[in-house]
Design a protein around this motif. Structure first.
Motif, PDB file in Angstrom:
ATOM      1  N   ALA A  59     -73.878  51.176  94.663  1.00  0.00           N
ATOM      2  CA  ALA A  59     -73.451  50.385  95.823  1.00  0.00           C
ATOM      3  C   ALA A  59     -72.102  49.710  95.572  1.00  0.00           C
ATOM      4  CB  ALA A  59     -74.503  49.342  96.165  1.00  0.00           C
ATOM      5  N   ASN A  60     -71.805  49.376  94.317  1.00  0.00           N
ATOM      6  CA  ASN A  60     -70.550  48.704  93.985  1.00  0.00           C
ATOM      7  C   ASN A  60     -69.676  49.525  93.049  1.00  0.00           C
ATOM      8  OD1 ASN A  60     -70.980  46.375  95.535  1.00  0.00           O
ATOM      9  ND2 ASN A  60     -72.271  45.505  93.944  1.00  0.00           N
ATOM     10  N   THR A  61     -69.902  50.824  92.987  1.00  0.00           N
ATOM     11  CA  THR A  61     -69.114  51.712  92.138  1.00  0.00           C
ATOM     12  C   THR A  61     -68.427  52.735  93.030  1.00  0.00           C
ATOM     13  OG1 THR A  61     -70.632  51.435  90.280  1.00  0.00           O
ATOM     14  CG2 THR A  61     -69.239  53.398  90.246  1.00  0.00           C
ATOM     15  N   ASP A  62     -67.138  52.962  92.768  1.00  0.00           N
ATOM     16  CA  ASP A  62     -66.400  53.936  93.573  1.00  0.00           C
ATOM     17  C   ASP A  62     -65.345  54.639  92.731  1.00  0.00           C
ATOM     18  OD1 ASP A  62     -64.183  52.199  93.363  1.00  0.00           O
ATOM     19  OD2 ASP A  62     -64.666  51.213  95.246  1.00  0.00           O
ATOM     20  N   GLN A  63     -64.620  55.531  93.344  1.00  0.00           N
ATOM     21  CA  GLN A  63     -63.576  56.299  92.653  1.00  0.00           C
ATOM     22  C   GLN A  63     -62.272  55.517  92.536  1.00  0.00           C
ATOM     23  OE1 GLN A  63     -64.680  58.475  91.067  1.00  0.00           O
ATOM     24  NE2 GLN A  63     -65.467  60.258  92.102  1.00  0.00           N
ATOM     25  N   ALA A  64     -62.202  54.336  93.133  1.00  0.00           N
ATOM     26  CA  ALA A  64     -60.960  53.561  93.140  1.00  0.00           C
ATOM     27  C   ALA A  64     -60.865  52.590  91.970  1.00  0.00           C
ATOM     28  CB  ALA A  64     -60.851  52.797  94.457  1.00  0.00           C
ATOM     29  N   GLY A  65     -61.778  52.663  91.022  1.00  0.00           N
ATOM     30  CA  GLY A  65     -61.697  51.800  89.856  1.00  0.00           C
ATOM     31  C   GLY A  65     -62.655  50.640  89.857  1.00  0.00           C
ATOM     32  N   LEU A 100     -69.171  41.698  94.220  1.00  0.00           N
ATOM     33  CA  LEU A 100     -70.016  41.699  93.028  1.00  0.00           C
ATOM     34  C   LEU A 100     -70.925  40.474  92.995  1.00  0.00           C
ATOM     35  CD1 LEU A 100     -67.328  42.858  90.473  1.00  0.00           C
ATOM     36  CD2 LEU A 100     -69.089  44.248  91.573  1.00  0.00           C
ATOM     37  N   GLY A 101     -72.208  40.720  92.730  1.00  0.00           N
ATOM     38  CA  GLY A 101     -73.162  39.634  92.618  1.00  0.00           C
ATOM     39  C   GLY A 101     -73.589  39.029  93.935  1.00  0.00           C
ATOM     40  N   SER A 102     -73.322  39.722  95.022  1.00  0.00           N
ATOM     41  CA  SER A 102     -73.656  39.192  96.343  1.00  0.00           C
ATOM     42  C   SER A 102     -74.090  40.350  97.244  1.00  0.00           C
ATOM     43  CB  SER A 102     -72.428  38.496  96.935  1.00  0.00           C
ATOM     44  OG  SER A 102     -72.701  37.984  98.202  1.00  0.00           O
ATOM     45  N   ALA A 103     -75.056  40.082  98.117  1.00  0.00           N
ATOM     46  CA  ALA A 103     -75.501  41.129  99.042  1.00  0.00           C
ATOM     47  C   ALA A 103     -74.381  41.537  99.986  1.00  0.00           C
ATOM     48  CB  ALA A 103     -76.710  40.647  99.829  1.00  0.00           C
ATOM     49  N   ARG A 104     -73.520  40.574 100.323  1.00  0.00           N
ATOM     50  CA  ARG A 104     -72.333  40.826 101.151  1.00  0.00           C
ATOM     51  C   ARG A 104     -71.142  40.199 100.450  1.00  0.00           C
ATOM     52  NH1 ARG A 104     -74.385  38.971 107.046  1.00  0.00           N
ATOM     53  NH2 ARG A 104     -76.519  39.373 106.523  1.00  0.00           N
ATOM     54  N   PRO A 105     -69.956  40.759 100.636  1.00  0.00           N
ATOM     55  CA  PRO A 105     -68.788  40.146 100.000  1.00  0.00           C
ATOM     56  C   PRO A 105     -68.701  38.654 100.334  1.00  0.00           C
ATOM     57  CG  PRO A 105     -68.186  42.257 100.930  1.00  0.00           C
ATOM     58  CD  PRO A 105     -69.594  41.966 101.380  1.00  0.00           C
ATOM     59  N   ALA A 106     -68.498  37.862  99.277  1.00  0.00           N
ATOM     60  CA  ALA A 106     -68.414  36.412  99.445  1.00  0.00           C
ATOM     61  C   ALA A 106     -67.343  35.861  98.518  1.00  0.00           C
ATOM     62  CB  ALA A 106     -69.767  35.777  99.123  1.00  0.00           C
ATOM     63  N   PRO A 107     -66.436  35.065  99.051  1.00  0.00           N
ATOM     64  CA  PRO A 107     -65.388  34.480  98.210  1.00  0.00           C
ATOM     65  C   PRO A 107     -65.989  33.611  97.107  1.00  0.00           C
ATOM     66  CG  PRO A 107     -64.952  34.059 100.535  1.00  0.00           C
ATOM     67  CD  PRO A 107     -66.326  34.643 100.436  1.00  0.00           C
ATOM     68  N   ASP A 156     -72.246  38.405  84.842  1.00  0.00           N
ATOM     69  CA  ASP A 156     -73.252  37.425  85.221  1.00  0.00           C
ATOM     70  C   ASP A 156     -74.528  37.795  84.483  1.00  0.00           C
ATOM     71  OD1 ASP A 156     -74.792  35.466  86.429  1.00  0.00           O
ATOM     72  OD2 ASP A 156     -75.105  36.617  88.270  1.00  0.00           O
ATOM     73  N   ALA A 157     -74.799  37.085  83.397  1.00  0.00           N
ATOM     74  CA  ALA A 157     -75.945  37.385  82.547  1.00  0.00           C
ATOM     75  C   ALA A 157     -76.251  36.143  81.708  1.00  0.00           C
ATOM     76  CB  ALA A 157     -75.625  38.574  81.638  1.00  0.00           C
ATOM     77  N   PRO A 158     -77.380  36.130  81.012  1.00  0.00           N
ATOM     78  CA  PRO A 158     -77.625  35.019  80.090  1.00  0.00           C
ATOM     79  C   PRO A 158     -76.460  34.882  79.102  1.00  0.00           C
ATOM     80  CG  PRO A 158     -79.597  36.360  80.343  1.00  0.00           C
ATOM     81  CD  PRO A 158     -78.481  37.090  81.035  1.00  0.00           C
ATOM     82  N   SER A 159     -76.258  33.681  78.593  1.00  0.00           N
ATOM     83  CA  SER A 159     -75.065  33.399  77.776  1.00  0.00           C
ATOM     84  C   SER A 159     -74.926  34.307  76.560  1.00  0.00           C
ATOM     85  CB  SER A 159     -75.034  31.934  77.353  1.00  0.00           C
ATOM     86  OG  SER A 159     -76.169  31.614  76.583  1.00  0.00           O
ATOM     87  N   ASP A 160     -76.037  34.667  75.896  1.00  0.00           N
ATOM     88  CA  ASP A 160     -75.924  35.539  74.724  1.00  0.00           C
ATOM     89  C   ASP A 160     -75.480  36.950  75.113  1.00  0.00           C
ATOM     90  OD1 ASP A 160     -78.474  35.860  75.962  1.00  0.00           O
ATOM     91  OD2 ASP A 160     -79.298  36.750  74.133  1.00  0.00           O
ATOM     92  N   VAL A 161     -75.957  37.440  76.247  1.00  0.00           N
ATOM     93  CA  VAL A 161     -75.549  38.763  76.728  1.00  0.00           C
ATOM     94  C   VAL A 161     -74.093  38.720  77.168  1.00  0.00           C
ATOM     95  CG1 VAL A 161     -75.949  40.552  78.483  1.00  0.00           C
ATOM     96  CG2 VAL A 161     -77.895  39.411  77.385  1.00  0.00           C
ATOM     97  N   THR A 162     -73.721  37.691  77.920  1.00  0.00           N
ATOM     98  CA  THR A 162     -72.324  37.550  78.356  1.00  0.00           C
ATOM     99  C   THR A 162     -71.400  37.521  77.152  1.00  0.00           C
ATOM    100  OG1 THR A 162     -72.944  36.377  80.362  1.00  0.00           O
ATOM    101  CG2 THR A 162     -70.691  36.046  79.578  1.00  0.00           C
ATOM    102  N   GLN A 163     -71.762  36.782  76.129  1.00  0.00           N
ATOM    103  CA  GLN A 163     -70.919  36.682  74.924  1.00  0.00           C
ATOM    104  C   GLN A 163     -70.770  38.052  74.260  1.00  0.00           C
ATOM    105  OE1 GLN A 163     -69.353  33.931  74.473  1.00  0.00           O
ATOM    106  NE2 GLN A 163     -68.258  34.602  72.663  1.00  0.00           N
ATOM    107  N   THR A 164     -71.836  38.832  74.178  1.00  0.00           N
ATOM    108  CA  THR A 164     -71.776  40.158  73.578  1.00  0.00           C
ATOM    109  C   THR A 164     -70.865  41.072  74.388  1.00  0.00           C
ATOM    110  OG1 THR A 164     -73.977  39.925  72.611  1.00  0.00           O
ATOM    111  CG2 THR A 164     -73.136  42.180  72.871  1.00  0.00           C
ATOM    112  N   VAL A 165     -70.988  41.037  75.709  1.00  0.00           N
ATOM    113  CA  VAL A 165     -70.143  41.870  76.583  1.00  0.00           C
ATOM    114  C   VAL A 165     -68.675  41.511  76.364  1.00  0.00           C
ATOM    115  CG1 VAL A 165     -69.549  42.475  78.965  1.00  0.00           C
ATOM    116  CG2 VAL A 165     -71.950  42.241  78.301  1.00  0.00           C
ATOM    117  N   ILE A 166     -68.357  40.221  76.418  1.00  0.00           N
ATOM    118  CA  ILE A 166     -66.966  39.774  76.297  1.00  0.00           C
ATOM    119  C   ILE A 166     -66.407  40.079  74.917  1.00  0.00           C
ATOM    120  CG2 ILE A 166     -65.430  37.766  76.389  1.00  0.00           C
ATOM    121  CD1 ILE A 166     -66.691  38.725  79.129  1.00  0.00           C
ATOM    122  N   GLU A 167     -67.175  39.825  73.862  1.00  0.00           N
ATOM    123  CA  GLU A 167     -66.685  40.087  72.499  1.00  0.00           C
ATOM    124  C   GLU A 167     -66.484  41.567  72.222  1.00  0.00           C
ATOM    125  OE1 GLU A 167     -69.446  38.134  69.893  1.00  0.00           O
ATOM    126  OE2 GLU A 167     -68.536  36.151  70.247  1.00  0.00           O
TER     127      GLU A 167
END
Length: 171
Positions: A59-65, A100-107, A156-167
């Motif tokens: 739903a949120n993945t496309d060919q435009a990046g 991302l993270g919303s049923a409809r686009p939201a600022p 958007d994930a628990p802090s330990d998961v977010t830290q692993t993704v970012i690192e």
């Protein structure tokens, strides 16, 4: 007949050489080691680790990046674009991130911008995104100067998961 055969062989060799050069120049993104229970996401320019049970969300993945990988514990969504210059602190995020993270686009509001080290980038900044209703996510804006590609990554994930993704993020 000999001229026709030689010409055909020369054309074949040139075509195979051109194909090999093209494939060799395709962006492949860095290869990364991921911790147990994680999988690597590679968009051709950037790579990062996400939990193994997260799957691509079409739903949120496309060919435009735009790529959204999500599961029951959260999501990592990205938008890549080609830019001539590196971003600056406080740059306006692309509107595609609003989906991302919303049923409809939201600022959302970005706060707390600060430089962050992302291997392989010439500039990277970390922000906190928030929306009414309690949504909070980590946002990285990173720039790969070699490919002239900017990545906006929302996690958007628990802090330990977010830290692993970012690192694990690499260009």
């Amino acid at each position: 007949m000999l001229i026709l055969t030689v010409t055909s062989v020369i054309i074949l060799v040139l075509a195979l050489t051109a194909t090999a050069v093209y494939v060799n120049n395709e962006p492949s993104g860095p290869k990364i080691a991921v911790p147990a229970g994680y999988q690597a996401i590679n968009d051709g320019y950037f790579s990062y680790a996400v939990p193994k049970d997260w799957k691509n969300n079409p739903a949120n993945t496309d060919q435009a990046g735009d790529v959204d990988t999500s599961g029951s514990s959260g999501f990592a969504g990205e938008h890549i674009s080609f830019q001539r210059n590196a971003p600056v602190l406080g740059a306006q995020p692309p509107v595609q991130l609003q989906a991302l993270g919303s049923a409809r686009p939201a600022p959302f509001n970005l706060a707390g911008g600060q430089p962050v080290a992302v291997p392989g980038t010439s500039a990277a900044f970390r922000y906190t995104a928030s929306r009414p209703g309690g949504f909070r996510a980590t946002v990285i804006d990173a720039y790969d100067y070699r490919a002239a590609v900017e990545l906006w990554l929302v996690v958007d994930a628990p802090s330990d998961v977010t830290q692993t993704v970012i690192e694990s993020l690499r260009a």
